[in-house]
Motif scaffolding. Structure first.
Motif, PDB file in Angstrom:
ATOM      1  N   ARG A  21      15.252   3.597  -6.860  1.00 54.41           N
ATOM      2  CA  ARG A  21      14.114   3.009  -7.560  1.00 54.41           C
ATOM      3  C   ARG A  21      14.270   1.487  -7.662  1.00 54.41           C
ATOM      4  O   ARG A  21      13.294   0.741  -7.506  1.00 54.41           O
ATOM      5  N   ASN A  22      15.481   1.035  -7.891  1.00 59.59           N
ATOM      6  CA  ASN A  22      15.725  -0.405  -7.929  1.00 59.59           C
ATOM      7  C   ASN A  22      15.511  -1.044  -6.561  1.00 59.59           C
ATOM      8  O   ASN A  22      15.047  -2.186  -6.453  1.00 59.59           O
ATOM      9  N   LEU A  23      15.860  -0.290  -5.515  1.00 62.36           N
ATOM     10  CA  LEU A  23      15.624  -0.781  -4.158  1.00 62.36           C
ATOM     11  C   LEU A  23      14.142  -1.013  -3.918  1.00 62.36           C
ATOM     12  O   LEU A  23      13.737  -2.054  -3.376  1.00 62.36           O
ATOM     13  N   VAL A  24      13.322  -0.070  -4.337  1.00 58.18           N
ATOM     14  CA  VAL A  24      11.872  -0.209  -4.162  1.00 58.18           C
ATOM     15  C   VAL A  24      11.348  -1.375  -5.006  1.00 58.18           C
ATOM     16  O   VAL A  24      10.537  -2.185  -4.541  1.00 58.18           O
ATOM     17  N   ASN A  25      11.825  -1.484  -6.248  1.00 51.01           N
ATOM     18  CA  ASN A  25      11.367  -2.572  -7.120  1.00 51.01           C
ATOM     19  C   ASN A  25      11.752  -3.944  -6.584  1.00 51.01           C
ATOM     20  O   ASN A  25      10.981  -4.899  -6.676  1.00 51.01           O
ATOM     21  N   GLY A  26      12.940  -4.051  -6.029  1.00 44.73           N
ATOM     22  CA  GLY A  26      13.417  -5.352  -5.560  1.00 44.73           C
ATOM     23  C   GLY A  26      13.038  -5.692  -4.136  1.00 44.73           C
ATOM     24  O   GLY A  26      13.232  -6.833  -3.698  1.00 44.73           O
ATOM     25  N   ASN A  85       1.785 -12.464  -0.232  1.00 49.36           N
ATOM     26  CA  ASN A  85       1.527 -11.274  -1.055  1.00 49.36           C
ATOM     27  C   ASN A  85       1.475 -10.007  -0.205  1.00 49.36           C
ATOM     28  O   ASN A  85       1.899  -8.937  -0.660  1.00 49.36           O
ATOM     29  N   LEU A  86       0.973 -10.129   1.023  1.00 49.05           N
ATOM     30  CA  LEU A  86       0.959  -8.977   1.919  1.00 49.05           C
ATOM     31  C   LEU A  86       2.388  -8.563   2.280  1.00 49.05           C
ATOM     32  O   LEU A  86       2.719  -7.366   2.283  1.00 49.05           O
ATOM     33  N   ILE A  87       3.237  -9.536   2.576  1.00 48.05           N
ATOM     34  CA  ILE A  87       4.649  -9.247   2.879  1.00 48.05           C
ATOM     35  C   ILE A  87       5.311  -8.578   1.691  1.00 48.05           C
ATOM     36  O   ILE A  87       6.052  -7.599   1.835  1.00 48.05           O
ATOM     37  N   HIS A  88       5.045  -9.091   0.498  1.00 52.57           N
ATOM     38  CA  HIS A  88       5.672  -8.558  -0.713  1.00 52.57           C
ATOM     39  C   HIS A  88       5.293  -7.088  -0.932  1.00 52.57           C
ATOM     40  O   HIS A  88       6.174  -6.238  -1.160  1.00 52.57           O
ATOM     41  N   GLU A  89       4.015  -6.787  -0.840  1.00 56.16           N
ATOM     42  CA  GLU A  89       3.553  -5.439  -1.189  1.00 56.16           C
ATOM     43  C   GLU A  89       3.798  -4.418  -0.081  1.00 56.16           C
ATOM     44  O   GLU A  89       4.229  -3.291  -0.365  1.00 56.16           O
ATOM     45  N   VAL A  90       3.527  -4.795   1.171  1.00 57.07           N
ATOM     46  CA  VAL A  90       3.580  -3.821   2.265  1.00 57.07           C
ATOM     47  C   VAL A  90       4.954  -3.785   2.925  1.00 57.07           C
ATOM     48  O   VAL A  90       5.596  -2.727   3.008  1.00 57.07           O
ATOM     49  N   LEU A  91       5.435  -4.947   3.414  1.00 50.12           N
ATOM     50  CA  LEU A  91       6.733  -4.967   4.093  1.00 50.12           C
ATOM     51  C   LEU A  91       7.890  -4.838   3.110  1.00 50.12           C
ATOM     52  O   LEU A  91       8.998  -4.471   3.511  1.00 50.12           O
ATOM     53  N   GLY A  92       7.635  -5.136   1.841  1.00 51.78           N
ATOM     54  CA  GLY A  92       8.659  -4.986   0.812  1.00 51.78           C
ATOM     55  C   GLY A  92       8.588  -3.633   0.143  1.00 51.78           C
ATOM     56  O   GLY A  92       9.287  -2.688   0.520  1.00 51.78           O
ATOM     57  N   HIS A  93       7.705  -3.509  -0.832  1.00 55.55           N
ATOM     58  CA  HIS A  93       7.605  -2.259  -1.597  1.00 55.55           C
ATOM     59  C   HIS A  93       7.234  -1.063  -0.723  1.00 55.55           C
ATOM     60  O   HIS A  93       7.799   0.022  -0.872  1.00 55.55           O
ATOM     61  N   GLY A  94       6.287  -1.262   0.183  1.00 53.79           N
ATOM     62  CA  GLY A  94       5.809  -0.139   0.994  1.00 53.79           C
ATOM     63  C   GLY A  94       6.887   0.456   1.886  1.00 53.79           C
ATOM     64  O   GLY A  94       7.104   1.666   1.894  1.00 53.79           O
ATOM     65  N   LEU A  95       7.573  -0.411   2.636  1.00 50.36           N
ATOM     66  CA  LEU A  95       8.615   0.086   3.533  1.00 50.36           C
ATOM     67  C   LEU A  95       9.799   0.658   2.757  1.00 50.36           C
ATOM     68  O   LEU A  95      10.408   1.648   3.177  1.00 50.36           O
ATOM     69  N   ALA A  96      10.111   0.065   1.616  1.00 50.60           N
ATOM     70  CA  ALA A  96      11.207   0.591   0.805  1.00 50.60           C
ATOM     71  C   ALA A  96      10.877   1.980   0.262  1.00 50.60           C
ATOM     72  O   ALA A  96      11.742   2.865   0.206  1.00 50.60           O
ATOM     73  N   ALA A  97       9.628   2.174  -0.126  1.00 53.75           N
ATOM     74  CA  ALA A  97       9.215   3.494  -0.602  1.00 53.75           C
ATOM     75  C   ALA A  97       9.365   4.535   0.500  1.00 53.75           C
ATOM     76  O   ALA A  97       9.859   5.650   0.258  1.00 53.75           O
ATOM     77  N   LEU A  98       8.978   4.186   1.702  1.00 54.16           N
ATOM     78  CA  LEU A  98       9.146   5.107   2.836  1.00 54.16           C
ATOM     79  C   LEU A  98      10.625   5.390   3.079  1.00 54.16           C
ATOM     80  O   LEU A  98      11.002   6.521   3.412  1.00 54.16           O
ATOM     81  N   ALA A  99      11.466   4.383   2.900  1.00 51.64           N
ATOM     82  CA  ALA A  99      12.896   4.542   3.167  1.00 51.64           C
ATOM     83  C   ALA A  99      13.563   5.517   2.205  1.00 51.64           C
ATOM     84  O   ALA A  99      14.563   6.150   2.561  1.00 51.64           O
ATOM     85  N   ASP A 156       8.489  -5.767 -11.602  1.00 57.10           N
ATOM     86  CA  ASP A 156       9.589  -5.298 -10.744  1.00 57.10           C
ATOM     87  C   ASP A 156      10.949  -5.698 -11.298  1.00 57.10           C
ATOM     88  O   ASP A 156      11.879  -4.891 -11.382  1.00 57.10           O
ATOM     89  N   VAL A 157      11.075  -6.971 -11.671  1.00 55.31           N
ATOM     90  CA  VAL A 157      12.363  -7.475 -12.137  1.00 55.31           C
ATOM     91  C   VAL A 157      12.734  -6.837 -13.473  1.00 55.31           C
ATOM     92  O   VAL A 157      13.893  -6.443 -13.692  1.00 55.31           O
ATOM     93  N   ALA A 158      11.758  -6.704 -14.367  1.00 60.88           N
ATOM     94  CA  ALA A 158      12.034  -6.106 -15.678  1.00 60.88           C
ATOM     95  C   ALA A 158      12.504  -4.668 -15.540  1.00 60.88           C
ATOM     96  O   ALA A 158      13.411  -4.225 -16.265  1.00 60.88           O
ATOM     97  N   GLN A 159      11.930  -3.941 -14.608  1.00 64.70           N
ATOM     98  CA  GLN A 159      12.345  -2.550 -14.413  1.00 64.70           C
ATOM     99  C   GLN A 159      13.777  -2.463 -13.892  1.00 64.70           C
ATOM    100  O   GLN A 159      14.526  -1.552 -14.262  1.00 64.70           O
ATOM    101  N   MET A 160      14.161  -3.405 -13.058  1.00 66.43           N
ATOM    102  CA  MET A 160      15.540  -3.417 -12.581  1.00 66.43           C
ATOM    103  C   MET A 160      16.508  -3.840 -13.687  1.00 66.43           C
ATOM    104  O   MET A 160      17.613  -3.319 -13.802  1.00 66.43           O
ATOM    105  N   LEU A 161      16.076  -4.788 -14.513  1.00 65.63           N
ATOM    106  CA  LEU A 161      16.940  -5.283 -15.582  1.00 65.63           C
ATOM    107  C   LEU A 161      17.098  -4.268 -16.717  1.00 65.63           C
ATOM    108  O   LEU A 161      18.028  -4.391 -17.524  1.00 65.63           O
ATOM    109  N   ALA A 162      16.198  -3.292 -16.789  1.00 65.99           N
ATOM    110  CA  ALA A 162      16.270  -2.310 -17.868  1.00 65.99           C
ATOM    111  C   ALA A 162      17.616  -1.591 -17.889  1.00 65.99           C
ATOM    112  O   ALA A 162      18.116  -1.230 -18.954  1.00 65.99           O
ATOM    113  N   SER A 163      18.195  -1.396 -16.702  1.00 62.92           N
ATOM    114  CA  SER A 163      19.496  -0.714 -16.630  1.00 62.92           C
ATOM    115  C   SER A 163      20.671  -1.687 -16.717  1.00 62.92           C
ATOM    116  O   SER A 163      21.814  -1.274 -16.907  1.00 62.92           O
ATOM    117  N   GLN A 164      20.382  -2.997 -16.567  1.00 65.54           N
ATOM    118  CA  GLN A 164      21.429  -4.026 -16.645  1.00 65.54           C
ATOM    119  C   GLN A 164      20.904  -5.217 -17.436  1.00 65.54           C
ATOM    120  O   GLN A 164      20.736  -6.317 -16.903  1.00 65.54           O
TER     121      GLN A 164
END
Length: 213
Positions: free
Chosen positions: A77-82, A33-47, A141-149
């Motif tokens: 936004r999809n990058l951050v969600n995924g 869960n730490l990897i998911h939230e910080v190394l995933g969403h957190g780093l993507a938001a910074l990017a 996260d997945v639902a937000q990405m699927l909203a456009s597809q």
């Protein structure tokens, strides 16, 4: 490899090994869960020019509190969600490589638990969230990405659930090998051995979730 060598102890009776695997399982959930939230969403938001200003995790999940620039494009936004799912998949691959290369063998059980937890968390998230999106859920996260597809929901659910099944099979096989059960031909005995090592952690999760609700 004997069970005692897995955790770096000379003598480890079965109950102590069960406790060690349970604790490794719970620690792997927390790290997942730490990897998911910080190394995933957190780093993507910074990017994409945003910020991670707070987060929390526990063994059941977590949340990252992000600020995304209003001008961010859909793909950003999809990058951050995924990114959380992507980070878990990368972590799964990393820990499985460490496991298969037989290095740092004293941490083998931790590599195994982290590979399994990260892989299942990512693929099950995709499969179940996609399935729920089909039935109207719009959060996650997945639902937000699927909203456009939206047409991608059905294949995403099939791929996610299928990959979850594959990872679980590999995890069960490897934990049996690690715990010395690969040579047992009786399937019932294999399942009993498997349940004795991962069952306590799962039961702890269910009990804690019941109390929390």
């Amino acid at each position: 490899m004997s069970p005692s060598s897995i955790v770096g102890m000379n003598v480890l009776p079965r109950p102590a090994l069960m406790l060690a695997t349970t604790l490794a399982f719970l620690a792997a959930q927390l790290l997942t869960n730490l990897i998911h939230e910080v190394l995933g969403h957190g780093l993507a938001a910074l990017a994409v020019g945003g910020h991670l200003y707070a987060f929390f995790v526990n063994i059941f999940g977590g949340r990252a509190y992000l600020w995304i620039p209003p001008e961010a494009e859909l793909w950003q936004r999809n990058l951050v969600n995924g990114a959380g799912i992507g980070a878990n998949l990368l972590a799964c691959a990393f820990f499985w490589v460490l496991l298969k290369r037989n290095i740092f063998t004293q941490f083998r059980i931790h590599f195994l638990m982290n590979a399994g937890c990260n892989g299942v968390a990512a693929t099950l998230y995709v499969g179940m969230d996609s399935l729920l999106f089909i039935f109207g859920q719009t959060e996650g996260d997945v639902a937000q990405m699927l909203a456009s597809q939206p047409l991608a929901a059905v294949p995403a659910s099939i791929v996610g659930i299928s990959c979850t099944y594959g990872i679980l099979r590999a995890f069960c096989r490897d934990i049996l090998t690690t715990m010395g059960g690969a040579g047992i031909s009786d399937k019932a005995a294999q399942w009993r051995l498997l349940a004795s090592f991962v069952g306590p952690g799962i039961l702890f999760n269910l009990a804690a979730l019941t109390i929390a609700w």
